[in-house]
Design a protein around this motif. Structure first.
Motif, PDB file in Angstrom:
ATOM      1  N   LEU A  65      14.083  45.091  18.377  1.00  0.00           N
ATOM      2  CA  LEU A  65      13.453  46.372  18.712  1.00  0.00           C
ATOM      3  C   LEU A  65      14.480  47.160  19.516  1.00  0.00           C
ATOM      4  O   LEU A  65      14.979  46.669  20.543  1.00  0.00           O
ATOM      5  CB  LEU A  65      12.177  46.160  19.538  1.00  0.00           C
ATOM      6  N   VAL A  66      14.821  48.350  19.048  1.00  0.00           N
ATOM      7  CA  VAL A  66      15.806  49.180  19.731  1.00  0.00           C
ATOM      8  C   VAL A  66      15.150  50.509  20.076  1.00  0.00           C
ATOM      9  O   VAL A  66      14.611  51.188  19.196  1.00  0.00           O
ATOM     10  CB  VAL A  66      17.061  49.402  18.858  1.00  0.00           C
ATOM     11  N   VAL A  67      15.152  50.832  21.362  1.00  0.00           N
ATOM     12  CA  VAL A  67      14.435  52.006  21.857  1.00  0.00           C
ATOM     13  C   VAL A  67      15.355  52.778  22.799  1.00  0.00           C
ATOM     14  O   VAL A  67      16.045  52.167  23.617  1.00  0.00           O
ATOM     15  CB  VAL A  67      13.175  51.564  22.659  1.00  0.00           C
ATOM     16  N   THR A  68      15.382  54.089  22.682  1.00  0.00           N
ATOM     17  CA  THR A  68      16.043  54.916  23.688  1.00  0.00           C
ATOM     18  C   THR A  68      14.951  55.707  24.414  1.00  0.00           C
ATOM     19  O   THR A  68      14.442  56.686  23.884  1.00  0.00           O
ATOM     20  CB  THR A  68      17.072  55.867  23.047  1.00  0.00           C
TER      21      THR A  68
ATOM     22  N   ALA B  47      10.318  59.030  30.353  1.00  0.00           N
ATOM     23  CA  ALA B  47       9.598  57.777  30.050  1.00  0.00           C
ATOM     24  C   ALA B  47       9.013  57.137  31.308  1.00  0.00           C
ATOM     25  O   ALA B  47       7.864  56.676  31.304  1.00  0.00           O
ATOM     26  CB  ALA B  47      10.536  56.795  29.341  1.00  0.00           C
ATOM     27  N   SER B  48       9.791  57.136  32.402  1.00  0.00           N
ATOM     28  CA  SER B  48       9.294  56.448  33.603  1.00  0.00           C
ATOM     29  C   SER B  48       8.211  57.265  34.304  1.00  0.00           C
ATOM     30  O   SER B  48       7.394  56.708  35.034  1.00  0.00           O
ATOM     31  CB  SER B  48      10.436  56.130  34.565  1.00  0.00           C
ATOM     32  N   VAL B  49       8.206  58.579  34.071  1.00  0.00           N
ATOM     33  CA  VAL B  49       7.143  59.411  34.649  1.00  0.00           C
ATOM     34  C   VAL B  49       5.824  59.123  33.916  1.00  0.00           C
ATOM     35  O   VAL B  49       4.775  58.924  34.534  1.00  0.00           O
ATOM     36  CB  VAL B  49       7.512  60.908  34.545  1.00  0.00           C
ATOM     37  N   ARG B  50       5.909  59.074  32.579  1.00  0.00           N
ATOM     38  CA  ARG B  50       4.705  58.735  31.804  1.00  0.00           C
ATOM     39  C   ARG B  50       4.217  57.335  32.136  1.00  0.00           C
ATOM     40  O   ARG B  50       3.021  57.095  32.272  1.00  0.00           O
ATOM     41  CB  ARG B  50       4.985  58.835  30.308  1.00  0.00           C
TER      42      ARG B  50
ATOM     43  N   GLY C 100      18.294  43.203  36.248  1.00  0.00           N
ATOM     44  CA  GLY C 100      19.105  44.384  36.503  1.00  0.00           C
ATOM     45  C   GLY C 100      18.258  45.623  36.305  1.00  0.00           C
ATOM     46  O   GLY C 100      17.094  45.525  35.960  1.00  0.00           O
ATOM     47  N   VAL C 101      18.865  46.778  36.520  1.00  0.00           N
ATOM     48  CA  VAL C 101      18.104  48.015  36.387  1.00  0.00           C
ATOM     49  C   VAL C 101      18.413  48.653  35.031  1.00  0.00           C
ATOM     50  O   VAL C 101      19.515  48.544  34.513  1.00  0.00           O
ATOM     51  CB  VAL C 101      18.404  49.013  37.521  1.00  0.00           C
ATOM     52  N   ALA C 102      17.405  49.305  34.474  1.00  0.00           N
ATOM     53  CA  ALA C 102      17.571  50.023  33.210  1.00  0.00           C
ATOM     54  C   ALA C 102      17.285  51.500  33.455  1.00  0.00           C
ATOM     55  O   ALA C 102      16.460  51.857  34.297  1.00  0.00           O
ATOM     56  CB  ALA C 102      16.621  49.477  32.153  1.00  0.00           C
ATOM     57  N   LEU C 103      18.010  52.341  32.728  1.00  0.00           N
ATOM     58  CA  LEU C 103      17.903  53.786  32.903  1.00  0.00           C
ATOM     59  C   LEU C 103      17.369  54.438  31.636  1.00  0.00           C
ATOM     60  O   LEU C 103      17.590  53.932  30.531  1.00  0.00           O
ATOM     61  CB  LEU C 103      19.284  54.370  33.218  1.00  0.00           C
ATOM     62  N   ALA C 104      16.706  55.577  31.816  1.00  0.00           N
ATOM     63  CA  ALA C 104      16.257  56.360  30.661  1.00  0.00           C
ATOM     64  C   ALA C 104      17.479  56.952  29.948  1.00  0.00           C
ATOM     65  O   ALA C 104      18.574  57.018  30.518  1.00  0.00           O
ATOM     66  CB  ALA C 104      15.322  57.467  31.123  1.00  0.00           C
ATOM     67  N   GLU C 105      17.262  57.373  28.721  1.00  0.00           N
ATOM     68  CA  GLU C 105      18.279  58.050  27.914  1.00  0.00           C
ATOM     69  C   GLU C 105      19.456  57.152  27.539  1.00  0.00           C
ATOM     70  O   GLU C 105      20.522  57.646  27.177  1.00  0.00           O
ATOM     71  CB  GLU C 105      18.775  59.336  28.600  1.00  0.00           C
TER      72      GLU C 105
ATOM     73  N   ARG D 154      18.563  44.187  26.655  1.00  0.00           N
ATOM     74  CA  ARG D 154      19.929  44.517  27.036  1.00  0.00           C
ATOM     75  C   ARG D 154      20.110  46.035  27.013  1.00  0.00           C
ATOM     76  O   ARG D 154      19.569  46.722  26.155  1.00  0.00           O
ATOM     77  CB  ARG D 154      20.873  43.888  26.006  1.00  0.00           C
ATOM     78  N   GLN D 155      20.874  46.531  27.976  1.00  0.00           N
ATOM     79  CA  GLN D 155      21.223  47.952  27.981  1.00  0.00           C
ATOM     80  C   GLN D 155      22.691  48.081  28.366  1.00  0.00           C
ATOM     81  O   GLN D 155      23.116  47.503  29.370  1.00  0.00           O
ATOM     82  CB  GLN D 155      20.352  48.723  28.976  1.00  0.00           C
ATOM     83  N   GLN D 156      23.428  48.839  27.596  1.00  0.00           N
ATOM     84  CA  GLN D 156      24.861  49.059  27.837  1.00  0.00           C
ATOM     85  C   GLN D 156      25.582  47.743  28.113  1.00  0.00           C
ATOM     86  O   GLN D 156      26.371  47.621  29.055  1.00  0.00           O
ATOM     87  CB  GLN D 156      25.041  50.034  29.017  1.00  0.00           C
ATOM     88  N   GLY D 157      25.266  46.743  27.293  1.00  0.00           N
ATOM     89  CA  GLY D 157      25.964  45.467  27.364  1.00  0.00           C
ATOM     90  C   GLY D 157      25.477  44.519  28.452  1.00  0.00           C
ATOM     91  O   GLY D 157      25.925  43.382  28.528  1.00  0.00           O
TER      92      GLY D 157
END
Lengths: 130, 145
Positions: free
Chosen positions: A14-17, A22-25, A85-90, A114-117
């Motif tokens: 599953l790949v989602v951007t 997103a975090s506000v919703r 770790g922390v994940a960021l929107a966009e 995983r995000q950005q490796g």
């Protein structure tokens, strides 16, 4: 799914951007309004790169990867994660799920977000029922 | 090292599951399965109403968990609080119209290298007394720099 799952098999990734809000919703939907998730200025003041996604949001993506793969919510029995770790929107988040063991209808899966490796959730332990 | 977990007086919390709340949550996490969004599809599949996604557990547990984390006895420094781990074990599916009662206990407290670790246990039952979800919530409070 075609045929029974086998150990060593990958479930569909599953790949989602997540979009900018997103975090506000998710804050509204979950009731978790911790400012580190909705306020960039506050998040930076406490040493984060900016407002971060909720760990439980990423966990929900990881859960959705399982239920989408198996065909519905009733198949997910247990999910255990450590937030690493922390994940960021966009930025793209990829969920990968590897079948570890199959015992009749019981399927054990190890999953990663995983995000950005970097692993945001690593070695999540999932129990599914076919 | 383990330290004695204070016995917290925590009241069970009742949460009434609403159809629109399920839709709002499902959209916020990108669910596309019609069981969570489309009433006719959910009923056609044999469900009494919309089905809550499993992770909707965070919604019906939230008030009971907050009651524990905000308990004056613990005096947690919220700005230093991190959610470090989560386990859920699910029973029967939750549907719109269900009433879920969640009880939370403080299962474990320990201290290591200046950090305090809390483990909360939640048990959520529906109006028929069925255990729909049990959760273990791991939280860490880091020391102030």
């Amino acid at each position: 799914m075609t045929g029974p799952l086998q150990p060593g098999e990958q479930l569909p990734a599953l790949v989602v951007t997540p979009d900018r809000y997103a975090s506000v919703r998710y804050a509204g939907a979950s009731g978790d309004f911790n400012p580190i998730h909705i306020d960039d200025e506050f998040a930076r003041a406490v040493g984060l790169p900016g407002r971060i996604l909720h760990g439980l949001y990423t966990m929900a993506l990881l859960a959705r990867a399982q239920t989408d793969a198996l065909g519905g919510p009733a198949h997910l029995k247990t999910l255990t994660v450590q937030f690493r770790g922390v994940a960021l929107a966009e930025h793209e988040i990829a969920i990968e799920s590897l079948v570890k063991e199959v015992d009749g209808a019981r399927i054990l899966v190890s999953a990663t977000a995983r995000q950005q490796g970097k692993a945001v959730i690593r070695g999540a332990s999932v129990e599914l029922e076919a | 090292m383990a330290i004695d977990a204070p016995a917290l007086e925590l009241a069970p919390h009742l949460y009434a599951v609403g159809r629109e709340k399920i839709r709002e949550y499902a959209r916020a996490v990108g669910e596309t399965n019609p069981l969570h969004l489309d009433l006719a599809a959910a009923r056609a599949a044999g469900h009494p109403d919309l089905v809550a996604p499993p992770m909707f557990a965070v919604v019906y547990c939230a008030a009971a968990i907050e009651q524990a984390l905000f308990h004056p006895e613990l005096a947690i420094d919220f700005e230093m609080l991190l959610h470090s781990g989560q386990e859920f074990v699910w029973g029967p599916l939750v549907h719109a119209g269900d009433e879920i009662t969640t009880s939370v206990t403080l299962a474990d407290v320990s201290e290591r290298i200046g950090m305090t670790f809390y483990v909360l246990q939640s048990l959520s039952r529906n109006q028929r007394g069925e255990l729909v979800c049990s959760g273990r919530w791991s939280e860490v409070v880091r020391p102030r720099p």
